[in-house]
Design a protein around this motif. Structure first.
Motif, short mmCIF file in Angstrom:
data_model
loop_
_atom_site.label_atom_id
_atom_site.label_comp_id
_atom_site.label_asym_id
_atom_site.label_seq_id
_atom_site.Cartn_x
_atom_site.Cartn_y
_atom_site.Cartn_z
N UNK A 43 0.83 -1.21 0.00
CA UNK A 43 0.00 0.00 0.00
C UNK A 43 0.86 1.26 0.00
N UNK A 44 1.91 1.26 0.82
CA UNK A 44 2.78 2.44 0.90
C UNK A 44 3.53 2.67 -0.40
N UNK A 45 4.01 1.61 -1.03
CA UNK A 45 4.73 1.76 -2.30
C UNK A 45 3.82 2.27 -3.41
N UNK A 83 4.56 7.28 4.21
CA UNK A 83 4.78 6.80 5.57
C UNK A 83 3.48 6.76 6.37
N UNK A 84 2.64 7.76 6.20
CA UNK A 84 1.36 7.76 6.90
C UNK A 84 0.48 6.61 6.41
N UNK A 85 0.56 6.30 5.13
CA UNK A 85 -0.16 5.15 4.59
C UNK A 85 0.37 3.86 5.19
N UNK A 86 1.69 3.76 5.31
CA UNK A 86 2.29 2.57 5.91
C UNK A 86 1.84 2.41 7.36
N UNK A 89 -1.92 1.58 7.47
CA UNK A 89 -2.16 0.21 7.02
C UNK A 89 -1.74 -0.80 8.09
N UNK A 90 -0.58 -0.56 8.70
CA UNK A 90 -0.14 -1.45 9.77
C UNK A 90 -1.14 -1.46 10.92
#
Length: 100
Positions: A43-45, A83-86, A89-90
């Motif tokens: 998702x982050x990528x 980073x906020x997406x990462x 998502x985590x």
């Protein structure tokens, strides 16, 4: 001076999110933790590549005046959004796995 502050905040956020990610890897069983980690990084990528594509399009467009300062802030904001997406998502994937 502001760019150094932005880079410092970005590095601190990255360390915080990666630490949370490793905590998730150790909290869950090996298969579940790896699945959550891999899905969050995918998702982050995707968000990072989409942001970089938008920035590249803006740079190539002749009617959008961008200097190096604005471009560097756009790149940092793209990385911060990734980073906020990462982190999101985590967090959400780990909560989803806990409730199952």
């Amino acid at each position: 001076m502001n760019i150094f502050f932005a880079v410092t905040v970005l590095i601190y956020t990255m360390l915080l999110i990666i630490t949370y990610g490793f905590a998730i890897l150790t909290k869950f069983k090996e298969d579940k933790g790896e699945e959550i980690f891999n899905r969050a990084f995918i998702n982050a990528y995707v968000i990072l590549l989409f942001g970089l594509l938008i920035i590249y399009t803006l740079i190539q467009h002749p009617h959008v005046p961008l200097d190096s300062g604005k471009t560097s802030y756009l790149l940092l904001s793209s990385k911060f959004l990734s980073l906020m997406t990462l982190g999101g998502s985590l967090f959400f994937l780990s909560r989803k796995r806990c409730s199952q």
